[in-house]
Motif scaffolding. Structure first.
Motif, short mmCIF file in Angstrom:
data_model
loop_
_atom_site.label_atom_id
_atom_site.label_comp_id
_atom_site.label_asym_id
_atom_site.label_seq_id
_atom_site.Cartn_x
_atom_site.Cartn_y
_atom_site.Cartn_z
N THR A 241 0.86 -1.18 0.00
CA THR A 241 0.00 0.00 0.00
C THR A 241 0.90 1.23 0.00
O THR A 241 1.71 1.40 0.92
N LEU A 242 0.76 2.07 -1.03
CA LEU A 242 1.63 3.23 -1.20
C LEU A 242 0.86 4.52 -0.97
O LEU A 242 -0.33 4.63 -1.31
N PHE A 243 1.56 5.52 -0.39
CA PHE A 243 1.00 6.85 -0.17
C PHE A 243 1.98 7.89 -0.71
O PHE A 243 2.94 8.26 -0.04
N PRO A 244 1.78 8.37 -1.94
CA PRO A 244 2.69 9.38 -2.50
C PRO A 244 2.59 10.72 -1.78
O PRO A 244 1.49 11.23 -1.55
N ARG A 245 3.74 11.27 -1.41
CA ARG A 245 3.78 12.64 -0.88
C ARG A 245 3.63 13.65 -2.02
O ARG A 245 3.16 14.77 -1.81
N GLU A 246 4.10 13.26 -3.18
CA GLU A 246 4.03 14.11 -4.37
C GLU A 246 3.71 13.23 -5.56
O GLU A 246 3.74 12.01 -5.45
N GLU A 247 3.40 13.83 -6.69
CA GLU A 247 3.09 13.04 -7.87
C GLU A 247 4.30 12.18 -8.25
O GLU A 247 5.44 12.64 -8.23
N LEU A 248 4.01 10.93 -8.62
CA LEU A 248 5.06 9.99 -8.99
C LEU A 248 4.90 9.63 -10.46
O LEU A 248 4.15 8.72 -10.82
N PRO A 249 5.61 10.32 -11.34
CA PRO A 249 5.47 10.03 -12.78
C PRO A 249 6.25 8.81 -13.23
O PRO A 249 5.96 8.25 -14.28
N HIS A 250 7.25 8.40 -12.46
CA HIS A 250 8.10 7.27 -12.87
C HIS A 250 8.28 6.32 -11.69
O HIS A 250 9.19 6.48 -10.88
N VAL A 251 7.37 5.35 -11.61
CA VAL A 251 7.37 4.37 -10.53
C VAL A 251 7.72 3.01 -11.10
O VAL A 251 7.25 2.63 -12.17
N GLY A 252 8.55 2.26 -10.37
CA GLY A 252 8.86 0.89 -10.75
C GLY A 252 8.28 -0.08 -9.75
O GLY A 252 8.74 -0.15 -8.60
N ILE A 253 7.28 -0.84 -10.17
CA ILE A 253 6.62 -1.82 -9.31
C ILE A 253 7.31 -3.17 -9.43
O ILE A 253 7.66 -3.61 -10.52
N ALA A 254 7.51 -3.82 -8.29
CA ALA A 254 8.14 -5.16 -8.23
C ALA A 254 9.47 -5.19 -8.97
O ALA A 254 9.71 -6.04 -9.83
N PRO A 255 10.37 -4.26 -8.66
CA PRO A 255 11.63 -4.21 -9.41
C PRO A 255 12.59 -5.34 -9.03
O PRO A 255 12.69 -5.73 -7.86
N GLY A 256 13.30 -5.84 -10.03
CA GLY A 256 14.39 -6.77 -9.82
C GLY A 256 15.68 -6.10 -10.27
O GLY A 256 15.70 -5.40 -11.29
N THR A 257 16.75 -6.31 -9.52
CA THR A 257 18.04 -5.68 -9.81
C THR A 257 19.10 -6.76 -9.92
O THR A 257 19.24 -7.59 -9.02
N SER A 258 19.87 -6.75 -11.00
CA SER A 258 20.79 -7.84 -11.25
C SER A 258 22.09 -7.33 -11.87
O SER A 258 22.30 -6.11 -12.02
N MET A 259 22.97 -8.27 -12.22
CA MET A 259 24.25 -7.94 -12.83
C MET A 259 24.45 -8.74 -14.10
O MET A 259 24.24 -9.95 -14.13
N PHE A 260 24.85 -8.04 -15.16
CA PHE A 260 25.25 -8.69 -16.40
C PHE A 260 26.51 -8.00 -16.90
O PHE A 260 26.50 -6.81 -17.21
N LEU A 261 27.61 -8.76 -16.96
CA LEU A 261 28.87 -8.20 -17.45
C LEU A 261 29.13 -8.63 -18.89
O LEU A 261 29.26 -7.80 -19.78
N PHE A 262 29.20 -9.95 -19.14
CA PHE A 262 29.41 -10.39 -20.51
C PHE A 262 28.98 -11.84 -20.69
O PHE A 262 28.83 -12.60 -19.74
N ASP A 263 28.77 -12.20 -21.97
CA ASP A 263 28.54 -13.57 -22.40
C ASP A 263 29.05 -13.67 -23.84
O ASP A 263 29.94 -12.91 -24.24
N GLN A 264 28.48 -14.55 -24.64
CA GLN A 264 28.96 -14.73 -26.01
C GLN A 264 28.62 -13.56 -26.94
O GLN A 264 29.13 -13.49 -28.05
N THR A 265 27.77 -12.68 -26.50
CA THR A 265 27.43 -11.53 -27.33
C THR A 265 28.45 -10.41 -27.25
O THR A 265 28.54 -9.58 -28.15
N ASN A 266 29.23 -10.35 -26.15
CA ASN A 266 30.15 -9.22 -25.97
C ASN A 266 31.44 -9.60 -25.25
O ASN A 266 32.10 -8.75 -24.66
N HIS A 267 31.82 -10.89 -25.30
CA HIS A 267 32.99 -11.36 -24.57
C HIS A 267 34.27 -10.65 -25.04
O HIS A 267 35.23 -10.49 -24.27
#
Length: 499
Positions: A241-267
């Motif tokens: 349950t969210l209560f904005p203090r001010e208008e929120l034009p850019h909200v990310g719901i259920a965000p996941g944060t990860s790491m990608f350094l390289f694979d076969q596309t950019n090794h």
């Protein structure tokens, strides 16, 4: 992004495991509605930053902080009939502010107070002052899973609104957050913080644990309820349950944060003995129309944001599909054991976009990938937003009937012009007759070849190869899919090639 994965790794596997100290008296009634009321009241007041702990704690080195270990015999509910234990983390270093923690039993709360004797530490840790600012920086859940009589950790909350979880036999990788605000915006990102936790004491035999959290930030407050179930996959049912203090034009719901350094596309950009380095290798989306999208991740040279427009998404998440040790050859990081995270909305989320933010990174300590749901309409100041969703952490937390993409590789087209894209699809009964398959390859930016489809003897599946001509463009959007009898016979592969 100002959180490094080193900060988070310092708090999980580095700290050991631990009855906690309770304040005398102080019991008060508790209900989830109380957390909602606290968030509402907090939103009606100007934002105030929390006090920091003494400087001596903030000045701890990385190795000193790592050496402060929670004692197993001081865990909350240790050696009781309660099926879960809770460990706690000290403040310091990357975590200069503390959180308040209380237990909930029979509808009454009791605060858990900080006590330095709950921790062991190495000899090089200096004498640290204890005052009223001291508290915990986070907490960790443990329960008996596959080792009778012994507990295993499976979930951690620490730092801003970050938390992580793992399924059985996995190691920590990507993180989730309570909320993302202005991720990738030119003016900088805002990081909401969980400032209080309430831990409902599970009854004997109970297989889930309920954690409540109060969130605060300059532009929004929130009340969260997590029902967490450990197992082969760790499942969290989240109510927010969210209560904005001010208008929120850019909200990310259920965000996941990860790491990608390289694979076969950019090794070729990295002088590294390992074939790949990443916590996640792709974004999977099951949109409101039922279409399954697979977008391999990239480590771009410039910030890039991709938006997948949708209405009422069925789910999305960052996945780690490559599961063999040989895919990474890393004996320490164990990237092949990192979980994926699937977000499953409950109810209708309306119009918006699944948003993928990819940030340039030159080291694996940085979390440079963020994925979340961005509502189409801003959240109004003074409003109340209620939503719920399920988070599934595991080796393969979501599986659809469509044959999956299991590898993407890129390189110079050795026997022709332009670039070559190679996509491997896993083995499937749909591929029993490759000649009956139809190839769909398309790009709004570049000329593409028709594509060649071959059986891959190593995987048993099919490999699609096609070339494209980027010309002078610095990025090219690509789309490919296999069809059979004019019906989808694979996921939709999406990719953004950049110079």
């Amino acid at each position: 992004m100002n959180f490094t994965r080193r900060a988070f790794l310092a708090s999980t596997s580095a700290l050991a495991f631990a009855p906690a100290t309770f304040a005398a008296g102080g019991e008060v009634p508790f209900d989830r509605n109380d957390v909602i009321a606290l968030a509402r009241e907090l939103a009606s007041q100007p934002y105030a930053e929390r006090e920091m702990v003494p400087q001596e704690w903030q000045d701890l080195t990385y190795q000193q902080y790592r050496s402060i270990r929670f004692r197993l015999d001081r865990a909350l509910w240790y050696e009781t009939q309660t099926p879960f234990n809770v460990d706690f983390f000290t403040p310091g270093l990357y975590f200069p502010r503390t959180v308040k923690v209380s237990t909930v039993e029979d509808g009454m709360t009791t605060p858990v107070t900080f006590d330095l004797s709950m921790f062991d530490k190495s000899e090089d840790v200096p004498t640290l002052p204890i005052d009223d600012t001291l508290g915990f920086s986070g907490l960790r859940l443990r329960t008996e899973m596959h080792r009778p009589g012994k507990t295993d950790e499976f979930c951690v909350w620490q730092g801003a609104s970050y938390f992580r979880a793992i399924g059985l036999y996995e190691v920590y990788g990507l993180s989730a957050r309570g909320l993302a605000l202005k991720t990738g915006d030119p003016d900088g990102e805002e990081f909401p913080e969980f400032i209080r936790f309430w831990l409902e004491r599970p009854k004997p035999g109970q297989r889930n644990m309920v954690v409540h959290a109060l969130m605060d930030s300059p532009s929004v407050t929130g009340a969260y309820r997590f029902k967490v179930t450990a197992g082969a996959d760790c499942i969290m049912d989240v109510e927010a349950t969210l209560f904005p203090r001010e208008e929120l034009p850019h909200v990310g719901i259920a965000p996941g944060t990860s790491m990608f350094l390289f694979d076969q596309t950019n090794h070729s950009r990295f002088d590294d003995f390992r074939p790949a380095v990443h916590d996640s290798d792709g974004l999977m989306v099951r949109n409101g129309a039922g279409e399954v999208l697979w977008r391999p991740l990239a480590n771009p040279t410039r910030l890039q944001i991709s938006s997948f427009v949708d209405t009422n998404p069925r789910g999305f998440g960052l996945m780690q599909r490559k599961r063999k040790f040989s895919d990474y050859a890393d004996l320490e990081a164990n990237y092949h054991k990192r979980p994926g995270l699937w977000v499953e909305p409950k109810g209708d989320w309306g119009k918006g976009t699944v948003t993928l933010v990819e940030i340039p990174a030159d080291q694996e300590i940085y979390d440079n990938i963020v994925a979340y749901w961005r509502p189409a309409e801003p959240y109004a100041a003074g409003s109340q937003i209620d939503m719920s969703y399920r988070l599934i952490w595991g080796e393969e937390p979501q599986r659809t009937p469509m044959p999956r993409v299991i590898n993407t590789a890129m390189g110079d087209n050795t026997f022709g012009d332009g670039r070559l894209a190679v996509i491997d699809f896993e083995a499937s009964d749909l591929f029993d007759d490759p000649e009956a398959m139809t190839i769909f390859v398309d790009s709004p930016h570049a000329e593409t070849s028709d594509g060649v489809l071959q059986r891959n003897p190593d995987t048993g599946g099919l490999r699609l190869a096609f070339s494209f001509q980027p010309g002078e463009r610095n990025h090219v959007e690509l789309r490919a899919q296999l069809l059979k009898d004019k019906q989808p016979a694979s996921e939709v592969w999406l990719y953004r090639w950049t110079t």
